[in-house]
Scaffold this active site. Sequence first.
Site: not given
Length: 541
Positions: A353, A384, A504
């Site tokens: 950000e 793994h 938004k």
Amino acid sequence: MSRLTDLPAWQALEDHYYELQGTHLRELFAADPERGEKMNAEGAGLYLDYSKHRVTDETLRLLRELAQATGVEARRDAMFRGEKINVTEGRAVLHTALRAPRDAVIEVDGKNVVPEVHEVLDRMATFADAVRSGEWLGYTGKPIKNIVNIGIGGSDLGPVMAYEALKHYAQRDLTVRFVSNVDGTDLTEKTRDLDPEVTLFIVSSKTFTTQETMTNARSARKWLLGSLKDDAAVTRHFVAVSTNAEEVQKFGIDTANMFGFWDWVGGRYSMDSAIGLSLMVAVGPEHFREMLAGFHDMDEHFRTAPAEQNLPMLMGLLGVWYGDFFGAESLAVLPYDQYLASFPAYLQQLDMESNGKHVTLGGEPVDYQTGPIVWGQAGTNGQHAFYQLIHQGTKLIPCDFIGFCQTLNPLPPHHDLLMANVFAQTEALAFGKTLEQVLADGVAPEVAPHRVFEGNRPTSTILADRLTPRTLGALIALYEHKVFVQGAVWDINSFDQWGVELGKVLAKKIDGELQSEGEPELQHDSSTNALIRRYRARRQG
């Protein structure tokens, strides 16, 4: 060419890259057997081994020259002085003031902000002690046993990470949970087994209008009142971290239980402020202040240590080296401590950000790489899962390994085995295994190429003695300042986040269309229109 790539220091690094790119770490260590003893630095309780990077002394000198040419130190000093280096929002950038000692003087617009910081910290401590001791009672007279923090982004990721990291120090008879996702499943599952009579919600939103946070907060209030049946109960079961007294009061929270912070604190840098209230309740004011002291230790190291021994400077410049010259697109952060399992997710916001920007401070498009993709997982689980690609894949992925010399939970032989994996992985990534070595082990020639490890994969190793609140503070501040160094080199604003705004705005419009009783008149692109129509048609099952 932009101003940055025009600099002689940048062009010198380009020339140097072409000379060095074919050199293997095997050669660099062979040329200087004591390389591992020389290429390290220490500060604020952290030890950084950067010897397994594809650099020479000349590389480091040229990187420091680039930092000088781009004014990194001058910009750092301007930040610490409280100058308004967040130019797009006209704000100072002073998360460092949140952890300054009481007698420090840090001014914004001619006013020393440190007394106000400590006033809030003292109020937080009084509140935290009241909850922890059982003095703070819920509406029915019972002490609080459950803390639920409601926030998102910087109001969530930092407290979540730090709570998990410091769980060893937490008061174990308190249950602490975090709700961030607007998906109703998050709140439902986090409250499913809680008793409303002994549950306290901390609602963290500077404006108290953040859509996701306030949607969750209203649903949490409804959950509480469904049991306690009296609006007056809200004042004993909700507190706010906000600066909007009017909205806080409207919600039903007593403004005496509102903890504020300042516009010179960015969300992703705010966990040292009242945003960390849930953490302070969990671990206690003393441990919280120890964490702040660790942040301050690293702040002072960053501010005063010479560039060649300055941990944030070294890590930041190494990131520029790989991203802009080798073309590396990501950074893997690999903490070998289960308490730090959420640290990579926290760093994703901090780094991506901050430095996920495509224009300079002057508004010009960049013609170079900026922030990396940051990802990772706690060791040894990652070994793994994705280490295969790091070892033998086609992408260059620099890695940060983080480990501790002492464990908080002695369980022989676990910790030695854990740390053996840290050292083994960095060795394997650096030096690999040649075809000749594989064949010498008796592997069949047709299988041998599959068993070759190219090596030459760069890593940093960060070691500390023990994961304490102070160590955690220093570690977080190290990455904060690393991000700052890179943003300064790239001439971008690391302290705004306009990239989150467009979605938004569109979501608000679409939410209205989804909730419309009649068929809405959709004016999006054909794909978005089709998705909205399909969702509306099928959401009832």
